[in-house]
Motif scaffolding. Sequence first.
Motif, mmCIF file in Angstrom:
data_model
loop_
_atom_site.group_PDB
_atom_site.id
_atom_site.type_symbol
_atom_site.label_atom_id
_atom_site.label_comp_id
_atom_site.label_asym_id
_atom_site.label_seq_id
_atom_site.Cartn_x
_atom_site.Cartn_y
_atom_site.Cartn_z
ATOM 1 N N PHE A 117 -3.498 -6.340 3.602
ATOM 2 C CA PHE A 117 -2.724 -5.203 3.111
ATOM 3 C C PHE A 117 -1.602 -4.825 4.094
ATOM 4 O O PHE A 117 -1.814 -4.804 5.305
ATOM 5 C CB PHE A 117 -3.637 -3.989 2.896
ATOM 6 C CG PHE A 117 -4.692 -4.203 1.853
ATOM 7 C CD1 PHE A 117 -4.361 -4.152 0.501
ATOM 8 C CD2 PHE A 117 -6.001 -4.466 2.214
ATOM 9 C CE1 PHE A 117 -5.325 -4.353 -0.468
ATOM 10 C CE2 PHE A 117 -6.977 -4.669 1.249
ATOM 11 C CZ PHE A 117 -6.635 -4.617 -0.092
ATOM 12 N N THR B 182 -3.497 1.040 -3.349
ATOM 13 C CA THR B 182 -2.740 -0.166 -3.643
ATOM 14 C C THR B 182 -2.711 -0.325 -5.152
ATOM 15 O O THR B 182 -3.766 -0.363 -5.799
ATOM 16 C CB THR B 182 -3.343 -1.416 -2.966
ATOM 17 O OG1 THR B 182 -2.578 -2.564 -3.343
ATOM 18 C CG2 THR B 182 -4.791 -1.628 -3.348
ATOM 19 N N THR C 203 0.846 -1.193 0.000
ATOM 20 C CA THR C 203 0.000 0.000 0.000
ATOM 21 C C THR C 203 0.881 1.242 0.000
ATOM 22 O O THR C 203 2.060 1.183 0.349
ATOM 23 C CB THR C 203 -0.926 0.048 1.231
ATOM 24 O OG1 THR C 203 -0.126 0.130 2.421
ATOM 25 C CG2 THR C 203 -1.824 -1.166 1.296
#
Length: 346
Positions: free
Chosen positions: A225, A166, A141
């Motif tokens: 993430f 992202t 990210t």
Amino acid sequence: MATLVVAAAALTTAIAGTVSAPTHAATAPLDGSTLSIRVAHTRIEAGDTTLIRGDLHVRGGQDSSGRTVTLEARAQGATSFTPVGTSVSGALGGVALEVAPTVSTRYRWTYAGDAATRPSRSGVARVRIVVDQHHPRRVMTSLSVRAAHRVVDADGSVLVRGRLRTHGIGLRHRTVSLMSRQIGARTAWQVMDQRLTDAFGAVQFQVRPTARSAYRLRFDGTPVFRPSHSGVVRIAVRPVVTAVATPRWIDPGATATVSGVASLAGQPLAGTTVDLVARPTGRHGSRQVVASGLTAADGSVTLTDTPVVSTVYRLVVRHSAGVPPGASPAVRVKVCTGCGSGTMVS
């Protein structure tokens, strides 16, 4: 007849008891209060932090702000809760405290009450310490940051914006933290607020710095993430400058004195260059520096000019290291023949 005698005796006793019973002044009932609790991240790794939030509500129309609420904790293996910090409720009763537990810990808020309010206690929220969740397969990210303005007035505010992405695509409904610290104060970064990103991954915070401050955004990541943080934006606060002109009415060529005080973050601004900027009344595009000087230890400065026409003045603090420019409100000196002596000639 025996029944009547017994009944009369009972009635006499009841009346006597009523008359002799002591009276007590009615005590005003206390207003109730309620406390809630919520946790930004219920699962964190050892060494990480999370924000414990809550809301205090006082019934009866009382103001819920400005009340001290205690955060209590019970670490894994402990048998009782112990205080770990306090927070003063905000305008809407909100409280918050950042914690960094080393083991899984339960938390609760406690309000002790006061002379007009009952005490209250929130439910219990648990923060679990988990094994390192970083995994090479988690998705990268990125987090950007920018400020709408890099300099604000002493009582002003500014928006700090960012976007969580992202692979160039915005991540929606993710928690982003706003972190801040005063420049030059050698303090650690503090979590000031947390917000969810919108449908495009954007997030914004309104800040009101009282001194030159640095801000950055942080995303703590999820099992999917990876965490990320933004760069740093710095926001300066303009100095506060006052100005007074004496006298306000003078003859052409007489001396006008403009005095003022400069301060920054509530402290006198000493040894700073201040310009006296003038423009003739009615000419909005023409400005010139007619005098300059340094502020004294108490931030005061006095400058003079000899105008031949009515003039508008401002005291302007020059930009220097750590000090943005700042200007006073305008003050006007009226120039006319006979003004100084009190006899005006048109």
